[in-house]
Structure formats: structure tokens, C-alpha cells
Design an enzyme around this catalytic site. Structure first.
Site, PDB file in Angstrom:
ATOM      1  N   ASP A 136       6.163  52.504  33.006  1.00 21.28           N
ATOM      2  CA  ASP A 136       6.181  51.926  31.668  1.00 21.28           C
ATOM      3  C   ASP A 136       5.442  52.790  30.653  1.00 21.28           C
ATOM      4  O   ASP A 136       5.984  53.140  29.603  1.00 21.28           O
ATOM      5  CB  ASP A 136       5.546  50.534  31.717  1.00 21.28           C
ATOM      6  CG  ASP A 136       5.519  49.851  30.357  1.00 21.28           C
ATOM      7  OD1 ASP A 136       6.465  49.116  30.044  1.00 21.28           O
ATOM      8  OD2 ASP A 136       4.544  50.057  29.613  1.00 21.28           O
ATOM      9  N   ALA A 164       8.335  48.631  27.930  1.00 16.41           N
ATOM     10  CA  ALA A 164       9.433  49.393  28.535  1.00 16.41           C
ATOM     11  C   ALA A 164       9.993  48.672  29.754  1.00 16.41           C
ATOM     12  O   ALA A 164      11.216  48.541  29.907  1.00 16.41           O
ATOM     13  CB  ALA A 164       8.966  50.794  28.908  1.00 16.41           C
ATOM     14  N   ASP A 165       9.132  48.215  30.638  1.00 14.68           N
ATOM     15  CA  ASP A 165       9.605  47.549  31.848  1.00 14.68           C
ATOM     16  C   ASP A 165      10.378  46.277  31.520  1.00 14.68           C
ATOM     17  O   ASP A 165      11.500  46.075  32.002  1.00 14.68           O
ATOM     18  CB  ASP A 165       8.416  47.202  32.755  1.00 14.68           C
ATOM     19  CG  ASP A 165       8.022  48.354  33.655  1.00 14.68           C
ATOM     20  OD1 ASP A 165       8.911  49.109  34.082  1.00 14.68           O
ATOM     21  OD2 ASP A 165       6.823  48.505  33.942  1.00 14.68           O
ATOM     22  N   TYR A 166       9.787  45.425  30.721  1.00 13.66           N
ATOM     23  CA  TYR A 166      10.453  44.158  30.430  1.00 13.66           C
ATOM     24  C   TYR A 166      11.650  44.365  29.500  1.00 13.66           C
ATOM     25  O   TYR A 166      12.673  43.681  29.638  1.00 13.66           O
ATOM     26  CB  TYR A 166       9.459  43.161  29.842  1.00 13.66           C
ATOM     27  CG  TYR A 166       8.464  42.664  30.871  1.00 13.66           C
ATOM     28  CD1 TYR A 166       8.895  42.000  32.010  1.00 13.66           C
ATOM     29  CD2 TYR A 166       7.096  42.864  30.714  1.00 13.66           C
ATOM     30  CE1 TYR A 166       7.996  41.556  32.969  1.00 13.66           C
ATOM     31  CE2 TYR A 166       6.189  42.425  31.663  1.00 13.66           C
ATOM     32  CZ  TYR A 166       6.642  41.766  32.786  1.00 13.66           C
ATOM     33  OH  TYR A 166       5.759  41.322  33.742  1.00 13.66           O
TER      34      TYR A 166
END
Length: 393
Positions: A136, A164-166
Site C-alpha cells: 500500500d 491503495a489496498d482498499y
């Protein structure tokens, strides 16, 4: 007479996932919350590396779990049987991992032509950086958000959430839905190639347009966003922070009325609007003085009365105790295997006729081995025992 539960929109869709940590599990859980059967595949004994954490409990809620060593031939054969019965495969291992294990998406579609494969990685499945490792924070920096966040006289600052991840998990789920819709029309599956950095980059707004027009980067500017005025956070007399964002002419006019200074709309410092943008420090100073002389409750009530967008800068204690979050079921208490009941965010988006739900807690390691392997795949008990004896499940 009780009203029957609505059939959720993804009922009948089966997702298998080899994902781990955040983006892929989150993507898969979004499917589960709207009715899909999600089967998480983990290595025997250890499970995925994030297992046991609070984030595992949250980002894998509603999923089922089996253990299977997909790197060995017998385990790979079982995986292919699962893939033949799936609508979607979600994976966030490094590019090339599926191919290394013998699961290149096109080969999986030889026996399941409609399979949609969702592949989440740091930089995507193509391009000169595809083999780079990416998490992320790295994706945030590569996408440009880190460089723009913070104050000009200090180092860049990371956002407080895993954007970024979510974000990639959401875009990946959206991509899978598009691919499923295309499958309805063609009967064929396809790949969804989602890069962590591209999720953030797609949300970057007009920064690249400004760069193209001006030929230079925007410097970090703290809380001030160039051209977005007035918009700032101010400390109230009782020690809270209040965000005011009145960036349209109508909202600015209402704001001036709310603070008892309607003449500011025609003040040459702030009219026309180009002057307002140039003199953002002056208008923010006026607002800061007004807010600083009043407690939060008075500020909020006055601004609400005039329809000015404003809110306290919330902390978790505010969110947990807020009636609006509660009314929209955005703070849930969900059982977990390791921590008892955990407070978690609610299901989003809110559908009026077929709302999503959290069906159950995140699964224990291998909790659904018998249900999936004996039930779905139709294995005989002796076959499952043989896999156990070899350490494959």
C-alpha cells in the site's frame, strides 16, 4: 407473519480466492456481503500471513475457508476442481504466481470458459515494473499522492488509511462485476488486472491536467488545496477542530451570512472569485477568528442553519457515538475468533431493496474443509483423509 429475507443480488455467484493481507480479501468480502459464496484457500497449518490479526477478522468476514496446498500436484488438481465450479477467482500473489503453479487463467478457462479471474498486484500484470514488489505505502508514493500530502517545509506524509489496498479492492470488485456482465452477453470470462497504484491514480482528480497546463508540479500545501476556497479546519473555543468547506459562490454567500458578515461577498478582496482564491489566507483568518470565539456546538448549529457544509474533525470515539453512523448501520459489532466482538465498518453501498449483510465472522483455518471438499466437490471421506495424511489440507 415475518417478511422473508430478500434474495441478495450476488446469490448464486461463487468466488474462490487465494488472496491475502488486504486488497484481495477485502474485494472478496465485498462479494460475500451481497450474497456470493466466497471460499478462501489457505496453506495448511500456517494459513495466510495476516491470520490472527484484527484486520484479518474484518477483511475476511463472511467468507468460508479451506486449507489446500496448491503448490503440489494433488493439491493443484483439487484447486482445478474448485475453479471449474467457480464464477470468479480472486488472487493477489505476485504476477506469474498463478502460471508457476499451473493455473494460468486461460488454462483454467479451458474447462470453465466463463471464469472471471481478478488479479491484484502492486504494478499490474504487464509493464516494465510488473515484477516489483508492492504494498500500500509503496503504491501511494508511486501514484503521486504521497508527494502532494503534507507541508512544503516538511517531508511528505502518508494518508492515515490504506487507500491503495482498499481502493484496489473496490475497483477490483467493480471490474469483476463488469466482467460478469460481459459474460452474460458472451458466455466468456476474462481477466481483471488491478494495480494498487492505479486505484489511487484513478482518484487523483485533475492534478495531471494542471501539470499538463502549467508544466510543473503542485507543491505540498498542507490543508490548503489551491483553488478550493474557503476550505480549512479551525479550532473552536472548546478545543475541537471544525472543517468548513464552502467552495461554491452560493455556499460562500451562505457562509458569510452565517458568520454575520454578508458584506464579505462583495469585499474586493474576495470578489470576483479569482480574488477570493488569491486571498485565501485572509478569508481563512476571518473564519478562524469567528470559529475560535465559539464552542463547537454553536458553530455547528449556526452553519447547519444556513446550510453551510461543515463538521467536526471526527475521532473514533465520535464515530462510535454518532447517531447518524448508528442510523445507517455503519458501526457494527461482529464476532471474531480471536478478539471476541469487534467494532467494524458497516456494509457499503446501501441498497434499499436488497441490502448487504455480514453473514458471519471471518473463518477459522480450514473451518469449511468438509463442507466444501465433501459437499461441493463430492469427495469421499477416504479421499479427504488421504489428503490430510499427505499434509495437503
Amino acid at each position: 407473519m415475518t417478511t422473508p429475507e430478500p434474495i441478495l443480488p450476488l446469490t448464486g455467484i461463487r468466488v474462490i480466492t487465494t488472496g491475502q493481507i488486504l486488497a484481495a480479501p477485502f474485494c472478496s468480502t465485498l462479494f460475500a456481503e451481497f450474497g456470493a459464496e466466497v471460499i478462501k484457500i489457505e496453506p495448511p497449518v500456517t494459513g495466510e500471513s495476516n491470520r490472527g490479526s484484527v484486520s484479518f477478522a474484518q477483511d475476511n468476514r463472511g467468507q468460508k475457508a479451506i486449507t489446500l496446498d496448491i503448490t503440489r500436484p494433488e493439491g493443484a488438481a483439487v484447486f482445478r476442481r474448485l475453479a471449474d465450479r467457480a464464477d470468479v477467482l480472486v488472487d493477489n500473489n505476485r504476477p506469474g504466481a498463478l502460471e508457476k503453479w499451473g493455473f494460468a487463467p486461460d488454462t483454467l478457462r479451458e474447462t470453465n470458459p466463463g471464469l472471471v479471474t481478478v488479479r491484484i498486484s502492486g504494478y499490474g500484470q504487464t509493464g516494465p515494473y510488473k515484477d516489483r514488489a508492492g504494498f500500500d505505502r509503496v503504491a501511494l508514493a508511486f501514484a503521486g499522492i504521497t508527494g502532494l500530502t503534507g507541508y512544503p517545509d516538511r517531508p511528505p506524509v502518508r494518508p492515515a488509511y490504506f487507500v491503495a489496498d482498499y481502493g484496489a479492492g473496490m475497483f477490483a470488485a467493480f471490474g469483476a462485476m463488469l466482467a460478469l456482465r460481459a459474460r452474460d452477453q458472451t458466455g466468456k470470462g476474462q481477466d481483471v488486472d488491478m494495480a494498487l497504484y492505479e486505484a489511487v491514480w484513478r482518484m487523483s482528480g485533475t492534478h495531471i491536467a494542471s501539470y499538463g497546463l502549467q508544466g510543473k508540479d503542485r507543491e505540498r500545501s498542507g490543508n490548503y488545496m489551491p483553488g478550493v476556497v474557503p476550505a480549512e479546519q479551525f479550532e473552536t473555543s472548546d478545543g475541537h477542530f471544525l472543517v468548513i468547506n464552502a467552495t461554491t459562490p452560493r455556499a460562500f454567500s451562505k457562509l458569510c451570512e452565517a458568520i454575520g458578515q454578508p458584506e464579505l461577498v462583495h469585499d474586493p478582496r474576495f470578489a470576483p472569485r479569482t480574488n477570493l482564491m488569491q486571498n485565501h489566507a485572509a478569508i481563512h483568518a476571518i473564519l478562524g477568528e469567528w470559529v475560535g470565539q465559539r464552542p463547537l456546538a454553536e458553530c455547528q448549529a449556526t452553519l447547519d442553519q444556513f446550510g453551510v457544509p461543515a463538521t467536526k474533525v471526527y475521532l473514533m470515539e465520535d464515530i462510535v457515538g454518532d447517531p447518524h453512523f448508528a442510523d445507517r448501520h455503519q458501526v457494527l459489532s461482529v464476532e471474531s475468533a480471536d478478539y471476541g466482538h469487534l467494532l467494524q465498518p458497516g456494509v457499503v453501498p446501501v441498497l434499499t431493496a436488497t441490502p448487504g449483510r455480514v453473514a458471519h465472522r471471518a473463518p477459522l483455518l480450514g473451518e469449511h474443509n468438509e463442507e466444501i471438499l465433501l459437499g461441493l466437490l463430492g469427495m469421499q471421506p477416504a479421499e479427504l483423509e488421504g489428503l490430510k495424511a499427505k499434509g495437503l489440507v
